[in-house]
Design a protein around this motif. Sequence first.
Motif, PDB file in Angstrom:
ATOM      1  N   ASN A 185      28.155 -70.210  11.736  1.00 41.26           N
ATOM      2  CA  ASN A 185      27.049 -70.697  11.360  1.00 41.26           C
ATOM      3  C   ASN A 185      26.227 -71.401  12.639  1.00 41.26           C
ATOM      4  O   ASN A 185      25.878 -72.623  12.253  1.00 41.26           O
ATOM      5  CB  ASN A 185      27.261 -71.900  10.305  1.00 41.26           C
ATOM      6  CG  ASN A 185      28.018 -70.986   9.054  1.00 41.26           C
ATOM      7  OD1 ASN A 185      27.313 -70.116   8.431  1.00 41.26           O
ATOM      8  ND2 ASN A 185      29.168 -71.645   8.584  1.00 41.26           N
ATOM      9  N   VAL A 186      26.223 -70.615  13.616  1.00 40.33           N
ATOM     10  CA  VAL A 186      25.290 -71.349  14.658  1.00 40.33           C
ATOM     11  C   VAL A 186      24.136 -71.222  14.476  1.00 40.33           C
ATOM     12  O   VAL A 186      23.371 -70.278  14.032  1.00 40.33           O
ATOM     13  CB  VAL A 186      25.799 -70.250  15.863  1.00 40.33           C
ATOM     14  CG1 VAL A 186      25.027 -70.831  17.189  1.00 40.33           C
ATOM     15  CG2 VAL A 186      27.139 -70.446  16.198  1.00 40.33           C
ATOM     16  N   LEU A 187      23.238 -72.432  14.807  1.00 43.40           N
ATOM     17  CA  LEU A 187      21.901 -72.601  14.631  1.00 43.40           C
ATOM     18  C   LEU A 187      21.093 -72.442  16.021  1.00 43.40           C
ATOM     19  O   LEU A 187      20.159 -72.021  15.907  1.00 43.40           O
ATOM     20  CB  LEU A 187      21.583 -74.005  13.994  1.00 43.40           C
ATOM     21  CG  LEU A 187      22.163 -74.347  12.665  1.00 43.40           C
ATOM     22  CD1 LEU A 187      21.752 -75.789  12.150  1.00 43.40           C
ATOM     23  CD2 LEU A 187      21.434 -73.306  11.614  1.00 43.40           C
ATOM     24  N   HIS A 188      21.843 -72.988  16.896  1.00 45.33           N
ATOM     25  CA  HIS A 188      21.237 -73.143  18.313  1.00 45.33           C
ATOM     26  C   HIS A 188      22.130 -72.974  19.546  1.00 45.33           C
ATOM     27  O   HIS A 188      23.234 -73.540  19.188  1.00 45.33           O
ATOM     28  CB  HIS A 188      20.197 -74.053  18.292  1.00 45.33           C
ATOM     29  CG  HIS A 188      19.627 -74.591  19.811  1.00 45.33           C
ATOM     30  ND1 HIS A 188      18.365 -73.844  19.901  1.00 45.33           N
ATOM     31  CD2 HIS A 188      19.708 -75.347  20.816  1.00 45.33           C
ATOM     32  CE1 HIS A 188      18.045 -74.299  21.144  1.00 45.33           C
ATOM     33  NE2 HIS A 188      18.707 -75.045  21.652  1.00 45.33           N
ATOM     34  N   ILE A 189      21.862 -72.184  20.633  1.00 47.26           N
ATOM     35  CA  ILE A 189      22.610 -72.345  21.746  1.00 47.26           C
ATOM     36  C   ILE A 189      21.839 -72.766  23.059  1.00 47.26           C
ATOM     37  O   ILE A 189      20.608 -72.236  22.935  1.00 47.26           O
ATOM     38  CB  ILE A 189      23.267 -71.158  22.109  1.00 47.26           C
ATOM     39  CG1 ILE A 189      24.180 -70.753  21.004  1.00 47.26           C
ATOM     40  CG2 ILE A 189      23.968 -71.142  23.274  1.00 47.26           C
ATOM     41  CD1 ILE A 189      24.712 -69.143  20.862  1.00 47.26           C
ATOM     42  N   GLU A 190      22.454 -73.725  23.843  1.00 46.82           N
ATOM     43  CA  GLU A 190      21.583 -74.158  24.779  1.00 46.82           C
ATOM     44  C   GLU A 190      22.702 -74.020  26.048  1.00 46.82           C
ATOM     45  O   GLU A 190      23.957 -73.994  25.786  1.00 46.82           O
ATOM     46  CB  GLU A 190      21.614 -75.592  24.720  1.00 46.82           C
ATOM     47  CG  GLU A 190      20.557 -76.324  25.819  1.00 46.82           C
ATOM     48  CD  GLU A 190      18.850 -75.616  25.725  1.00 46.82           C
ATOM     49  OE1 GLU A 190      18.228 -75.729  26.947  1.00 46.82           O
ATOM     50  OE2 GLU A 190      18.644 -75.512  24.535  1.00 46.82           O
ATOM     51  N   ASP A 231      25.000 -62.673  11.678  1.00 43.99           N
ATOM     52  CA  ASP A 231      25.621 -63.257  10.416  1.00 43.99           C
ATOM     53  C   ASP A 231      26.132 -64.770  11.219  1.00 43.99           C
ATOM     54  O   ASP A 231      26.833 -65.601  10.293  1.00 43.99           O
ATOM     55  CB  ASP A 231      27.177 -62.685  10.309  1.00 43.99           C
ATOM     56  CG  ASP A 231      28.071 -62.489  11.680  1.00 43.99           C
ATOM     57  OD1 ASP A 231      27.503 -62.995  12.501  1.00 43.99           O
ATOM     58  OD2 ASP A 231      28.949 -62.073  11.527  1.00 43.99           O
ATOM     59  N   GLY A 232      25.285 -65.246  11.913  1.00 45.89           N
ATOM     60  CA  GLY A 232      25.520 -66.782  12.352  1.00 45.89           C
ATOM     61  C   GLY A 232      26.544 -66.955  13.426  1.00 45.89           C
ATOM     62  O   GLY A 232      26.951 -68.243  13.693  1.00 45.89           O
ATOM     63  N   GLY A 233      27.333 -66.071  14.026  1.00 44.65           N
ATOM     64  CA  GLY A 233      28.366 -66.087  14.854  1.00 44.65           C
ATOM     65  C   GLY A 233      27.617 -66.252  16.272  1.00 44.65           C
ATOM     66  O   GLY A 233      26.454 -66.368  16.436  1.00 44.65           O
ATOM     67  N   ALA A 234      28.323 -66.141  17.261  1.00 44.39           N
ATOM     68  CA  ALA A 234      27.781 -65.905  18.661  1.00 44.39           C
ATOM     69  C   ALA A 234      28.640 -64.804  19.341  1.00 44.39           C
ATOM     70  O   ALA A 234      29.810 -64.675  19.358  1.00 44.39           O
ATOM     71  CB  ALA A 234      27.905 -67.317  19.386  1.00 44.39           C
ATOM     72  N   VAL A 235      27.793 -64.386  20.282  1.00 42.92           N
ATOM     73  CA  VAL A 235      28.475 -63.318  21.459  1.00 42.92           C
ATOM     74  C   VAL A 235      28.310 -63.814  22.684  1.00 42.92           C
ATOM     75  O   VAL A 235      27.144 -64.353  22.936  1.00 42.92           O
ATOM     76  CB  VAL A 235      28.267 -61.815  21.193  1.00 42.92           C
ATOM     77  CG1 VAL A 235      28.623 -61.530  19.816  1.00 42.92           C
ATOM     78  CG2 VAL A 235      26.615 -61.710  21.100  1.00 42.92           C
ATOM     79  N   THR A 236      28.955 -63.682  23.655  1.00 38.93           N
ATOM     80  CA  THR A 236      29.062 -64.087  24.959  1.00 38.93           C
ATOM     81  C   THR A 236      29.303 -62.957  26.091  1.00 38.93           C
ATOM     82  O   THR A 236      30.087 -62.285  25.696  1.00 38.93           O
ATOM     83  CB  THR A 236      29.629 -65.517  25.366  1.00 38.93           C
ATOM     84  OG1 THR A 236      30.942 -65.162  25.150  1.00 38.93           O
ATOM     85  CG2 THR A 236      29.256 -66.404  24.387  1.00 38.93           C
ATOM     86  N   VAL A 291      24.928 -75.876  18.421  1.00 45.09           N
ATOM     87  CA  VAL A 291      24.878 -76.576  17.237  1.00 45.09           C
ATOM     88  C   VAL A 291      25.133 -75.578  16.301  1.00 45.09           C
ATOM     89  O   VAL A 291      24.554 -74.893  15.924  1.00 45.09           O
ATOM     90  CB  VAL A 291      23.282 -77.257  17.397  1.00 45.09           C
ATOM     91  CG1 VAL A 291      23.355 -78.198  15.988  1.00 45.09           C
ATOM     92  CG2 VAL A 291      23.109 -78.201  18.495  1.00 45.09           C
ATOM     93  N   LEU A 292      26.084 -76.181  15.286  1.00 45.11           N
ATOM     94  CA  LEU A 292      26.465 -75.443  14.062  1.00 45.11           C
ATOM     95  C   LEU A 292      25.618 -76.053  12.747  1.00 45.11           C
ATOM     96  O   LEU A 292      24.826 -77.043  12.842  1.00 45.11           O
ATOM     97  CB  LEU A 292      27.849 -75.551  13.777  1.00 45.11           C
ATOM     98  CG  LEU A 292      28.803 -74.972  15.024  1.00 45.11           C
ATOM     99  CD1 LEU A 292      30.261 -75.306  14.715  1.00 45.11           C
ATOM    100  CD2 LEU A 292      28.438 -73.754  15.502  1.00 45.11           C
TER     101      LEU A 292
END
Length: 114
Positions: free
Chosen positions: A31-36, A7-12, A45-46
């Motif tokens: 609305n996360v597009l990319h994680i670095e 759904d565009g979120g992030a889990v860590t 980056v959202l």
Amino acid sequence: FAAITHDGGAVTWGDSASGGDSFKVQDQLKNVLHIEATHFSFAAVLADRSVVTWGDHRSGGDSRRVQEQLRNVWKIHATHFAFTAICGDGTVVTWGNPEYGGDSTDVRESFLCL
């Protein structure tokens, strides 16, 4: 570790001191597009092209110093302890440990050709 959810979120998960705990920014991770990642922090980056960071402040987990510059970000790259963001207007923004690329003040004029 960090992953983008369906759904565009992030889990860590993992070591909380190294970005494995994103609780403080979880409400921003939409609305996360990319994680670095650096060794100890993360940058996302959202969809609105803003950036959210978390993890160890010495390795890029704290981007408050450059947050106003992190607009219209199209790409993020990481070293072991620093991040570089490339913005839509060609601007290059760096943060994190200065010894690993987190401070580009001395070469900023070289970026004008991007």
